[in-house]
Write an enzyme that holds these catalytic residues in place. Structure first.
Site, PDB file in Angstrom:
ATOM      1  N   GLU A 108       0.827  -1.210   0.000  1.00 58.31           N
ATOM      2  CA  GLU A 108       0.000   0.000   0.000  1.00 58.31           C
ATOM      3  C   GLU A 108       0.865   1.265   0.000  1.00 58.31           C
ATOM      4  OE1 GLU A 108      -2.978  -0.301  -0.720  1.00 58.31           O
ATOM      5  OE2 GLU A 108      -3.734  -2.197   0.077  1.00 58.31           O
TER       6      GLU A 108
ATOM      7  N   HIS B 172     -12.845  -3.965   3.148  1.00 59.29           N
ATOM      8  CA  HIS B 172     -11.400  -4.185   3.261  1.00 59.29           C
ATOM      9  C   HIS B 172     -10.822  -3.757   4.609  1.00 59.29           C
ATOM     10  CE1 HIS B 172      -7.194  -4.050   1.241  1.00 59.29           C
ATOM     11  NE2 HIS B 172      -7.050  -3.995   2.550  1.00 59.29           N
TER      12      HIS B 172
HETATM   13  O1  2HA Z   1      -0.415  -5.144   3.804  1.00 60.27           O
HETATM   14  O2  2HA Z   1      -3.380  -5.003   4.116  1.00 60.27           O
HETATM   15  O3  2HA Z   1      -4.106  -3.957   1.791  1.00 60.27           O
HETATM   16  C1  2HA Z   1      -1.402  -5.952   3.358  1.00 60.27           C
HETATM   17  C2  2HA Z   1      -2.655  -5.213   3.176  1.00 60.27           C
HETATM   18  C3  2HA Z   1      -2.950  -4.717   1.825  1.00 60.27           C
HETATM   19 ZN    ZN Z   2      -5.322  -4.247   3.609  1.00 55.58          ZN
END
Ligand code: 2HA
Ligand code: ZN
Length: 285
Positions: free
Chosen positions: A140, A235
């Protein structure tokens, strides 16, 4: 050995301890399964001083996007594939130390050994294996850097970013009526007065978008201009603050509200929530 000049050893210890402590909280809360989540901190002017000549000797990794304001900035960021539960024990060696180049379109890694040599820790070889021998920054990274660039432009007091998979808040985004900033904030504020008092700007909301992309980074930054936190549909969350602890506190408050909501629903009742008037009063509008 002067790649990173530690101006203040107690401050460095404090930062590493804070990362370790918050990584433990994220794991214990059940928000950091496997390699979930990432933490970054802009340490420019806190830990590091510019030694660009030395960094020029290191291989530069290109960035897909240019971050002009981040030129020469130093970051501590969790590596891709790393586990929060490992970070709690081997914090220094499980972190990435990066410097954005003078063009703002690439970065160099500071080997953790150099960082470590200034503050030795015992090495550790057991436990879950890292996916990379040489830590590579979080998947990210685009979102983290875009947020830090926005901080320099609009919120210079902010230095810390946490991404985590907050189960309670992810669960809420599975319900279509909570898939907006307005509806999710009304719900979360309504569950506890302190959520209103300590997160008066509430959370932003980003509809489902592929993680790790420039698109989700851009949408996240737009929301974080108005809110200290953003919820990614199905998420997790990104929270920001002056410190890693303050970013964690925001997530913790919002997650508590979500738990109250689900607890009341699981008891067979519909939560009343605070009234709009009560929320306005708490926000001192
Ligand atoms: O680092 O959470 O969104 C792994 C994650 C990616
Ligand atoms: Zn994540």
């Amino acid at each position: 050995m002067d790649l990173l000049t530690v101006k203040n050893i107690p401050m460095k210890t404090q930062i590493i301890e804070e990362i370790s402590q918050v990584a433990r909280y994220l794991w214990e809360k059940g928000w950091a399964e496997r390699n979930a989540g990432n933490i970054s901190l802009n340490v420019t002017g806190i830990l590091a001083e510019n030694h660009s000549d030395a960094f020029d000797l290191l291989a530069s990794e290109p960035l897909k996007v240019k971050y002009p304001l981040l030129k020469g900035n130093y970051f501590i960021i969790t590596p891709t594939g790393s586990r929060m539960r490992e970070l709690t024990r081997n914090t220094i060696e499980n972190l990435c130390y990066i410097r954005i180049n003078d063009e703002g379109d690439g970065y160099t890694h500071l080997p953790s050994a150099v960082f470590e040599s200034l503050f030795p820790v015992q090495s550790y070889t057991g436990g879950a294996k890292m996916e990379s021998v040489f830590p590579v920054p979080s998947s990210e990274l685009p979102a983290h850097l875009a947020i830090h660039e926005m901080f320099l432009r609009e919120q210079p007091e902010n230095k810390a970013v946490i991404h985590t998979h907050t189960t309670e808040l992810i669960a809420l985004t599975q319900i279509s009526s909570f898939q907006s900033s307005a509806s999710i904030n009304k719900l979360l504020w309504g569950m506890h007065p302190e959520t209103v008092m300590f997160v008066p700007k509430g959370s932003g909301f980003v509809p489902y978008t592929l993680p790790g992309t420039e698109a989700i980074a851009a949408a996240t930054v737009e929301e974080l201009k108005q809110h200290p936190m953003v919820i990614w549909e199905k998420h997790g969350v990104f929270a920001t603050g002056e410190s890693i602890t303050s970013a964690f506190d925001t997530i913790d408050l919002m997650a508590k509200s979500a738990r109250i909501y689900f607890m009341v629903r699981q008891s067979g009742y519909e939560p009343e929530g605070l009234t709009d008037e009560q929320i306005r009063e708490l926000r001192a509008e």
